[in-house]
Write a protein that holds these residues in place. Structure first.
Motif, short mmCIF file in Angstrom:
data_model
loop_
_atom_site.label_atom_id
_atom_site.label_comp_id
_atom_site.label_asym_id
_atom_site.label_seq_id
_atom_site.Cartn_x
_atom_site.Cartn_y
_atom_site.Cartn_z
N LEU A 1 97.94 39.71 31.33
CA LEU A 1 96.47 40.47 30.76
C LEU A 1 95.49 39.53 30.50
CD1 LEU A 1 98.61 43.05 28.44
CD2 LEU A 1 97.70 43.51 30.51
N LEU A 2 95.86 38.27 30.07
CA LEU A 2 94.60 37.25 29.66
C LEU A 2 94.58 36.33 30.82
CD1 LEU A 2 95.96 36.59 26.15
CD2 LEU A 2 94.13 38.35 26.80
N PRO A 3 93.27 36.20 31.05
CA PRO A 3 93.01 35.15 31.93
C PRO A 3 93.41 33.52 31.62
CG PRO A 3 90.74 35.64 30.78
CD PRO A 3 91.88 36.46 30.30
N LEU A 4 94.42 32.87 31.98
CA LEU A 4 94.91 31.95 31.34
C LEU A 4 95.05 30.83 32.45
CD1 LEU A 4 98.13 32.99 29.28
CD2 LEU A 4 95.80 32.08 28.51
N PRO A 5 95.06 29.51 32.26
CA PRO A 5 95.23 28.56 33.39
C PRO A 5 96.50 28.58 34.08
CG PRO A 5 94.43 27.40 31.28
CD PRO A 5 94.82 28.89 30.93
#
Length: 100
Positions: A40-44
């Motif tokens: 759900l989150l833009p993570l590396p």
């Protein structure tokens, strides 16, 4: 060692099925709880891989612990449900022991 009755074997089969099903549910919830932020989150990329691997490892551990807990608890619970045997009566009136 006494032989198990059909009812006891059936109860053990149901308990194993319950242990596996509840273990899969706990493992899925653990994996989803750790992996959902990666979806759900833009993570590396590195953080996503760490979350997926941690979710898989902890999900596997949660599965094993849940199955072990359910199956470890079952024999003691079955013993508590079993009816007590009637007391042994002397073979002759007035005797205190069957072999005396």
């Amino acid at each position: 060692m006494s032989r198990r009755t059909q009812a006891e074997r059936d109860a053990m089969t149901v308990e194993i099925g319950y242990a596996l099903f509840s273990g899969v549910m706990v493992a899925a919830a653990t994996f989803a709880g750790l992996s959902l932020p990666a979806l759900l989150l833009p993570l590396p990329d590195g953080a996503e891989h760490v979350l997926f691997r941690a979710g898989a490892a902890l999900g596997t551990l949660a599965f094993a612990l849940r199955v072990a807990h359910v199956l470890w608890r079952f024999p003691r619970a079955a013993e508590e449900r079993r009816l007590p045997l009637p007391p042994v009566q002397p073979s002759q009136p007035g005797r205190t022991s069957p072999d005396s």
